[in-house]
Design a protein around this motif. Structure first.
Motif, PDB file in Angstrom:
ATOM      1  N   UNK A   9      29.907  44.534  37.827  1.00  0.00           N
ATOM      2  CA  UNK A   9      30.196  45.304  39.039  1.00  0.00           C
ATOM      3  C   UNK A   9      31.145  44.526  39.928  1.00  0.00           C
ATOM      4  N   UNK A  10      31.842  45.272  40.760  1.00  0.00           N
ATOM      5  CA  UNK A  10      32.763  44.677  41.734  1.00  0.00           C
ATOM      6  C   UNK A  10      32.523  45.363  43.077  1.00  0.00           C
ATOM      7  N   UNK A  11      32.248  44.547  44.073  1.00  0.00           N
ATOM      8  CA  UNK A  11      32.130  45.044  45.440  1.00  0.00           C
ATOM      9  C   UNK A  11      33.368  44.574  46.188  1.00  0.00           C
ATOM     10  N   UNK A  12      34.030  45.502  46.819  1.00  0.00           N
ATOM     11  CA  UNK A  12      35.208  45.179  47.622  1.00  0.00           C
ATOM     12  C   UNK A  12      34.920  45.520  49.070  1.00  0.00           C
ATOM     13  N   UNK A  13      35.449  44.692  49.962  1.00  0.00           N
ATOM     14  CA  UNK A  13      35.436  45.043  51.379  1.00  0.00           C
ATOM     15  C   UNK A  13      36.873  45.036  51.870  1.00  0.00           C
ATOM     16  N   UNK A  14      37.142  45.909  52.818  1.00  0.00           N
ATOM     17  CA  UNK A  14      38.461  45.966  53.446  1.00  0.00           C
ATOM     18  C   UNK A  14      38.268  45.989  54.949  1.00  0.00           C
ATOM     19  N   UNK A  15      39.186  45.374  55.652  1.00  0.00           N
ATOM     20  CA  UNK A  15      39.132  45.438  57.106  1.00  0.00           C
ATOM     21  C   UNK A  15      39.482  46.866  57.545  1.00  0.00           C
ATOM     22  N   UNK A  16      39.052  47.275  58.737  1.00  0.00           N
ATOM     23  CA  UNK A  16      39.233  48.671  59.172  1.00  0.00           C
ATOM     24  C   UNK A  16      40.688  49.131  59.234  1.00  0.00           C
ATOM     25  N   UNK A  17      41.636  48.196  59.233  1.00  0.00           N
ATOM     26  CA  UNK A  17      43.040  48.583  59.306  1.00  0.00           C
ATOM     27  C   UNK A  17      43.648  48.900  57.943  1.00  0.00           C
ATOM     28  N   UNK A  18      42.853  48.830  56.879  1.00  0.00           N
ATOM     29  CA  UNK A  18      43.321  49.210  55.544  1.00  0.00           C
ATOM     30  C   UNK A  18      42.773  50.598  55.250  1.00  0.00           C
ATOM     31  N   UNK A  19      43.659  51.582  55.330  1.00  0.00           N
ATOM     32  CA  UNK A  19      43.240  52.980  55.194  1.00  0.00           C
ATOM     33  C   UNK A  19      44.109  53.785  54.234  1.00  0.00           C
ATOM     34  N   UNK A  20      45.223  53.233  53.785  1.00  0.00           N
ATOM     35  CA  UNK A  20      46.189  54.006  53.001  1.00  0.00           C
ATOM     36  C   UNK A  20      45.697  54.330  51.594  1.00  0.00           C
ATOM     37  N   UNK A  21      44.882  53.434  51.010  1.00  0.00           N
ATOM     38  CA  UNK A  21      44.439  53.654  49.633  1.00  0.00           C
ATOM     39  C   UNK A  21      43.275  52.725  49.333  1.00  0.00           C
ATOM     40  N   UNK A  22      42.382  53.157  48.468  1.00  0.00           N
ATOM     41  CA  UNK A  22      41.238  52.344  48.061  1.00  0.00           C
ATOM     42  C   UNK A  22      41.694  51.315  47.011  1.00  0.00           C
ATOM     43  N   UNK A  23      41.618  50.024  47.300  1.00  0.00           N
ATOM     44  CA  UNK A  23      42.128  49.015  46.363  1.00  0.00           C
ATOM     45  C   UNK A  23      41.407  48.978  45.016  1.00  0.00           C
ATOM     46  N   UNK A  24      40.128  49.316  44.973  1.00  0.00           N
ATOM     47  CA  UNK A  24      39.435  49.240  43.685  1.00  0.00           C
ATOM     48  C   UNK A  24      39.907  50.322  42.718  1.00  0.00           C
ATOM     49  N   UNK A  25      40.494  51.378  43.219  1.00  0.00           N
ATOM     50  CA  UNK A  25      41.067  52.396  42.340  1.00  0.00           C
ATOM     51  C   UNK A  25      42.135  51.786  41.442  1.00  0.00           C
ATOM     52  N   UNK A  26      42.937  50.880  41.989  1.00  0.00           N
ATOM     53  CA  UNK A  26      43.959  50.203  41.180  1.00  0.00           C
ATOM     54  C   UNK A  26      43.319  49.350  40.089  1.00  0.00           C
ATOM     55  N   UNK A  27      42.253  48.642  40.428  1.00  0.00           N
ATOM     56  CA  UNK A  27      41.593  47.788  39.435  1.00  0.00           C
ATOM     57  C   UNK A  27      41.041  48.612  38.282  1.00  0.00           C
ATOM     58  N   UNK A  28      40.363  49.698  38.600  1.00  0.00           N
ATOM     59  CA  UNK A  28      39.789  50.547  37.554  1.00  0.00           C
ATOM     60  C   UNK A  28      40.873  51.045  36.598  1.00  0.00           C
ATOM     61  N   UNK A  29      41.980  51.506  37.156  1.00  0.00           N
ATOM     62  CA  UNK A  29      43.056  52.066  36.334  1.00  0.00           C
ATOM     63  C   UNK A  29      43.826  50.990  35.572  1.00  0.00           C
ATOM     64  N   UNK A  30      44.256  49.951  36.254  1.00  0.00           N
ATOM     65  CA  UNK A  30      45.120  48.926  35.641  1.00  0.00           C
ATOM     66  C   UNK A  30      44.411  48.096  34.578  1.00  0.00           C
ATOM     67  N   UNK A  31      43.116  47.875  34.748  1.00  0.00           N
ATOM     68  CA  UNK A  31      42.378  47.007  33.830  1.00  0.00           C
ATOM     69  C   UNK A  31      41.371  47.785  32.974  1.00  0.00           C
ATOM     70  N   UNK A  32      41.460  49.121  33.010  1.00  0.00           N
ATOM     71  CA  UNK A  32      40.596  49.981  32.206  1.00  0.00           C
ATOM     72  C   UNK A  32      39.125  49.608  32.376  1.00  0.00           C
ATOM     73  N   UNK A  33      38.689  49.517  33.611  1.00  0.00           N
ATOM     74  CA  UNK A  33      37.326  49.120  33.949  1.00  0.00           C
ATOM     75  C   UNK A  33      36.435  50.332  34.220  1.00  0.00           C
ATOM     76  N   UNK A  34      36.495  51.299  33.338  1.00  0.00           N
ATOM     77  CA  UNK A  34      35.761  52.548  33.528  1.00  0.00           C
ATOM     78  C   UNK A  34      34.249  52.378  33.447  1.00  0.00           C
TER      79      UNK A  34
END
Length: 114
Positions: free
Chosen positions: A40-65
């Motif tokens: 599992x991976x838990x990510x936190x982002x500061x409140x000023x990061x709103x444009x996109x969910x960073x873990x979405x990139x990890x799932x797609x780029x590294x095939x972590x389905x």
């Protein structure tokens, strides 16, 4: 089981900056650790990061389905740094080298020499 932490910063709250920073962080974590399996991976982002969910990139780029992901907003305190993404990776690994990149290096000055 082992836990590996890491953090990075983004320059801008936009798709490209978030993608570049999270992929750079995860690649560096992989390069500095001998990870056999990620649970599992838990990510936190500061409140000023709103444009996109960073873990979405990890799932797609590294095939972590098959990996459980959670992304939550970081608690903010007086003088908290801005534009920071943190990762907490639960995995099977022979190593547990924490990685802090860009402005996030200031979060762990004790690791600056590594």
């Amino acid at each position: 089981m082992n836990v590996i932490r890491g953090a990075t910063s983004i320059k801008f709250n936009d798709y490209d900056s978030i993608k570049k920073s999270i992929l750079e962080l995860y690649n560096e974590i992989l390069n500095k650790n001998k990870i056999e399996k990620v649970y599992s991976i838990i990510a936190t982002v500061t409140p000023d990061i709103t444009a996109f969910n960073p873990v979405t990139f990890l799932r797609k780029e590294f095939n972590l389905n098959d990996v459980a992901f959670m992304c939550v907003q970081e608690a903010m305190f007086e003088n908290s740094p801005k534009k920071i993404i943190r990762l907490l990776i639960n995995c099977e690994s022979e190593t547990s080298n924490f990685i802090y990149l860009n402005e996030a290096k200031k979060l762990r000055p004790d690791l600056m020499g590594e």
